[in-house]
Design a protein around this motif. Structure first.
Motif, PDB file in Angstrom:
ATOM      1  N   LEU A 125      36.030 -27.941 -24.448  1.00  0.00           N
ATOM      2  CA  LEU A 125      37.167 -27.917 -25.376  1.00  0.00           C
ATOM      3  C   LEU A 125      37.523 -26.487 -25.796  1.00  0.00           C
ATOM      4  O   LEU A 125      38.680 -26.195 -26.081  1.00  0.00           O
ATOM      5  N   LEU A 126      36.508 -25.632 -25.820  1.00  0.00           N
ATOM      6  CA  LEU A 126      36.762 -24.232 -26.206  1.00  0.00           C
ATOM      7  C   LEU A 126      37.740 -23.547 -25.259  1.00  0.00           C
ATOM      8  O   LEU A 126      38.461 -22.631 -25.644  1.00  0.00           O
ATOM      9  N   ASP A 127      37.762 -23.998 -23.989  1.00  0.00           N
ATOM     10  CA  ASP A 127      38.705 -23.410 -23.037  1.00  0.00           C
ATOM     11  C   ASP A 127      40.140 -23.834 -23.343  1.00  0.00           C
ATOM     12  O   ASP A 127      41.088 -23.118 -23.040  1.00  0.00           O
ATOM     13  N   LYS A 128      40.285 -25.039 -23.909  1.00  0.00           N
ATOM     14  CA  LYS A 128      41.631 -25.590 -24.144  1.00  0.00           C
ATOM     15  C   LYS A 128      42.162 -25.262 -25.539  1.00  0.00           C
ATOM     16  O   LYS A 128      43.368 -25.143 -25.725  1.00  0.00           O
ATOM     17  N   CYS A 129      41.236 -25.229 -26.522  1.00  0.00           N
ATOM     18  CA  CYS A 129      41.672 -25.146 -27.918  1.00  0.00           C
ATOM     19  C   CYS A 129      41.521 -23.738 -28.456  1.00  0.00           C
ATOM     20  O   CYS A 129      40.664 -22.986 -28.027  1.00  0.00           O
ATOM     21  N   ILE A 145      47.055 -30.903 -32.940  1.00  0.00           N
ATOM     22  CA  ILE A 145      45.698 -31.119 -33.476  1.00  0.00           C
ATOM     23  C   ILE A 145      45.221 -32.509 -33.072  1.00  0.00           C
ATOM     24  O   ILE A 145      45.937 -33.507 -33.255  1.00  0.00           O
ATOM     25  N   ILE A 146      44.029 -32.557 -32.527  1.00  0.00           N
ATOM     26  CA  ILE A 146      43.458 -33.850 -32.160  1.00  0.00           C
ATOM     27  C   ILE A 146      42.160 -34.021 -32.929  1.00  0.00           C
ATOM     28  O   ILE A 146      41.337 -33.103 -32.992  1.00  0.00           O
ATOM     29  N   MET A 147      41.985 -35.187 -33.551  1.00  0.00           N
ATOM     30  CA  MET A 147      40.780 -35.427 -34.356  1.00  0.00           C
ATOM     31  C   MET A 147      40.030 -36.628 -33.817  1.00  0.00           C
ATOM     32  O   MET A 147      40.604 -37.662 -33.540  1.00  0.00           O
ATOM     33  N   ASN A 148      38.724 -36.464 -33.658  1.00  0.00           N
ATOM     34  CA  ASN A 148      37.872 -37.617 -33.359  1.00  0.00           C
ATOM     35  C   ASN A 148      36.589 -37.516 -34.163  1.00  0.00           C
ATOM     36  O   ASN A 148      35.848 -36.544 -34.051  1.00  0.00           O
ATOM     37  N   GLY A 149      36.347 -38.575 -34.932  1.00  0.00           N
ATOM     38  CA  GLY A 149      35.105 -38.653 -35.697  1.00  0.00           C
ATOM     39  C   GLY A 149      35.331 -38.338 -37.158  1.00  0.00           C
ATOM     40  O   GLY A 149      35.829 -37.248 -37.481  1.00  0.00           O
ATOM     41  N   PRO A 150      34.982 -39.277 -38.050  1.00  0.00           N
ATOM     42  CA  PRO A 150      35.137 -39.032 -39.484  1.00  0.00           C
ATOM     43  C   PRO A 150      34.267 -37.859 -39.942  1.00  0.00           C
ATOM     44  O   PRO A 150      33.242 -37.559 -39.336  1.00  0.00           O
ATOM     45  N   PRO A 206      49.186 -22.762 -31.662  1.00  0.00           N
ATOM     46  CA  PRO A 206      47.746 -22.966 -31.539  1.00  0.00           C
ATOM     47  C   PRO A 206      47.357 -24.446 -31.530  1.00  0.00           C
ATOM     48  O   PRO A 206      47.975 -25.261 -32.204  1.00  0.00           O
ATOM     49  N   MET A 207      46.328 -24.728 -30.739  1.00  0.00           N
ATOM     50  CA  MET A 207      45.852 -26.103 -30.581  1.00  0.00           C
ATOM     51  C   MET A 207      44.450 -26.193 -31.213  1.00  0.00           C
ATOM     52  O   MET A 207      43.631 -25.283 -31.022  1.00  0.00           O
ATOM     53  N   ALA A 208      44.205 -27.275 -31.942  1.00  0.00           N
ATOM     54  CA  ALA A 208      42.893 -27.424 -32.592  1.00  0.00           C
ATOM     55  C   ALA A 208      42.293 -28.788 -32.311  1.00  0.00           C
ATOM     56  O   ALA A 208      43.022 -29.766 -32.105  1.00  0.00           O
ATOM     57  N   ALA A 209      40.970 -28.837 -32.284  1.00  0.00           N
ATOM     58  CA  ALA A 209      40.261 -30.125 -32.210  1.00  0.00           C
ATOM     59  C   ALA A 209      39.363 -30.235 -33.430  1.00  0.00           C
ATOM     60  O   ALA A 209      38.767 -29.233 -33.865  1.00  0.00           O
ATOM     61  N   ILE A 210      39.274 -31.447 -33.964  1.00  0.00           N
ATOM     62  CA  ILE A 210      38.369 -31.724 -35.089  1.00  0.00           C
ATOM     63  C   ILE A 210      37.385 -32.757 -34.567  1.00  0.00           C
ATOM     64  O   ILE A 210      37.782 -33.841 -34.138  1.00  0.00           O
ATOM     65  N   VAL A 211      36.113 -32.402 -34.546  1.00  0.00           N
ATOM     66  CA  VAL A 211      35.116 -33.303 -33.951  1.00  0.00           C
ATOM     67  C   VAL A 211      34.044 -33.624 -34.990  1.00  0.00           C
ATOM     68  O   VAL A 211      33.334 -32.735 -35.462  1.00  0.00           O
TER      69      VAL A 211
END
Ligand SMILES: Nc1ncnc2c1ncn2[C@@H]1O[C@H](COP(=O)(O)OP(=O)(O)O)[C@@H](O)[C@H]1O
Ligand SMILES: O=C(OP(=O)(O)O)[C@H](O)COP(=O)(O)O
Length: 401
Positions: A213-217, A318-323, A193-198
């Motif tokens: 992003l919902l299509d990718k993650c 997992i990719i994160m952008n933004g504190p 599974p792939m996740a993004a943290i925004v």
């Protein structure tokens, strides 16, 4: 493999004596005039040094912050010129402007191997509008262009996109090449599974990315200032927290799309609220559905951190952008430091982790765990747009091989 021409496709003979305009992303976090994290400047060194060693006359340009109405001292690139000079071990002359006769004279009088820095390109509104008359003036003193500003490659601005129409060759630099190569691999061949943290505060520019992003993650964590537009979309009170009213509908669409795709979006369940935006503010931890009037959310609480840990535990990329909070103030750093710890631990157990964005990288450096991540990216919004599958305009505009 990239189809775009890179600095590595040019010979030293192509560069010697050439007046080269280099677009870097020197949009560093500042506390007054003090640079709190110089990652973006350090990352720009290989291209600049390669050019000076080849005998080029190097002019570096960048934006800094989002000045609203012309030049403002707090957005001057002066501190970046000093830091770049220290890192290069040579003088970096700061031009008083980014266009005009004085800039042309400084470039004309410079010698091979010299480095000049232009003043903030966003002191002109024509920069972000990519206005052709401005672009022509901006490009005039130079023979060629190198784009090394990965962090700004998702912007079609004069200094990232328009300028390529006037300067040939227009090629990528080492940092841009490195970021694209790493991120394309991590995203296209990333294990699921792939996740993004925004998170962060650039709500309007990042909320629009979430739909794609919902299509990718498989999973998305919403954090930081982004949270309150979502809470408002759920009909909850958010006190005086950062909200972008124009994007409440977008937040609703994102949540509806996630539901229809069966994808999970995690919002914080508890929030650290403050009675003012201040390091010394009074604070309390409240449930996300009980933010009191007059209080603003500046971090997520400990329950949310525990939930984020469980949510990400099976994720392989997992990719994160933004504190996740206003980590610059000690009272509101725990959410951001918590997610960084979770990501560092997941990296140790084999997940691929990417942290991108000026402030996110600053937070990661502050935590002391930056080296434990798979990749630290100089671009936040740019990484997210790449993940979305977009071709970044700053890259598309470069010469084909
Ligand atoms: N709840 C919040 N309210 C207001 N600002 C926030 C909140 N959470 C985080 N931030 C701010 O977001 C800023 C970074 O946002 P952004 O520029 O989008 O991140 P990055 O530079 O990593 O891409 C930080 O300065 C941080 O203080
Ligand atoms: O800091 C940047 O982006 P990021 O916060 O997404 O990392 C870039 O310098 C782009 O700045 P901008 O979002 O004001 O165009």
């Amino acid at each position: 493999m990239s189809t775009k021409k890179s600095i590595t496709d040019l010979s030293v003979a192509d560069l010697k004596g050439k007046k080269v305009l280099v677009r870097c992303d020197l949009n560093v976090p500042l506390d007054g005039k003090t640079i709190t994290d110089d990652t973006r400047i350090r990352s720009s060194i290989p291209t600049i040094e390669y050019l000076t060693k080849a005998g080029a006359i190097v002019t570096v340009c960048s934006h800094l912050g989002r000045p609203k109405d012309g030049p403002e001292d707090k957005y001057s690139l002066g501190p970046c010129a000093i830091r770049l000079g220290e890192l290069l071990g040579q003088e970096v002359k700061l031009a008083p402007d980014c266009i005009g006769d004085e800039v042309a004279k400084i470039v004309e009088e410079a010698k091979e191997g010299d480095v000049i820095m232009l003043e903030n390109t966003r002191f002109y509104k024509e920069e972000t509008k990519n206005e052709p008359g401005f672009v022509e003036k901006f490009a005039k003193p130079y023979d060629m262009y190198v784009n090394d500003a990965f962090g700004s490659a998702h912007r079609a601005h004069a200094s990232t996109e328009g300028v390529t129409k006037f300067l040939k060759p227009s090629v990528s630099g080492f940092l841009l090449d490195k970021e694209l190569k790493y991120l394309a691999g991590a995203i296209d061949h990333g294990e699921k599974p792939m996740a993004a943290i925004v998170g962060g505060s650039k709500v309007s520019s990042k909320i629009t990315v979430l739909n794609a992003l919902l299509d990718k993650c498989d999973k998305i964590i919403i954090g930081g200032g982004m949270v309150f537009t979502f809470l408002k979309a759920k009909g909850l009170s958010v006190g005086t927290s950062l909200v972008e009213d124009d994007f409440v509908e977008t937040a609703k669409e994102v949540m509806a799309k996630a539901d229809s795709l069966g994808k999970q979006i995690l919002l914080p369940s508890d929030i650290v609220v403050a009675d003012k935006f201040d390091a010394e503010a009074n604070t309390q931890i409240v449930a996300a559905d009980s933010i009191p009037d007059g209080w603003m959310g500046l971090d997520n609480g400990p329950d949310s951190t525990a939930e984020q840990k469980a949510f990400l535990s099976d994720c392989k990329t997992i990719i994160m952008n933004g504190p996740l909070g206003v980590f610059e103030f000690k009272a509101f750093e725990k959410g951001t430091m918590g997610i960084i710890d979770i990501l560092a631990d997941l990296t140790a157990s084999g997940s691929i982790t990417v942290i991108g964005g000026g402030d996110s990288v600053a937070a990661c450096e502050k935590s002391g765990r930056a080296k434990e991540m798979s990749h630290i990216s100089t671009g936040g919004g740019a990484s997210l747009e790449l993940m979305e599958g977009k071709i970044l305009p700053g890259v598309a505009a470069l010469d084909d091989k």
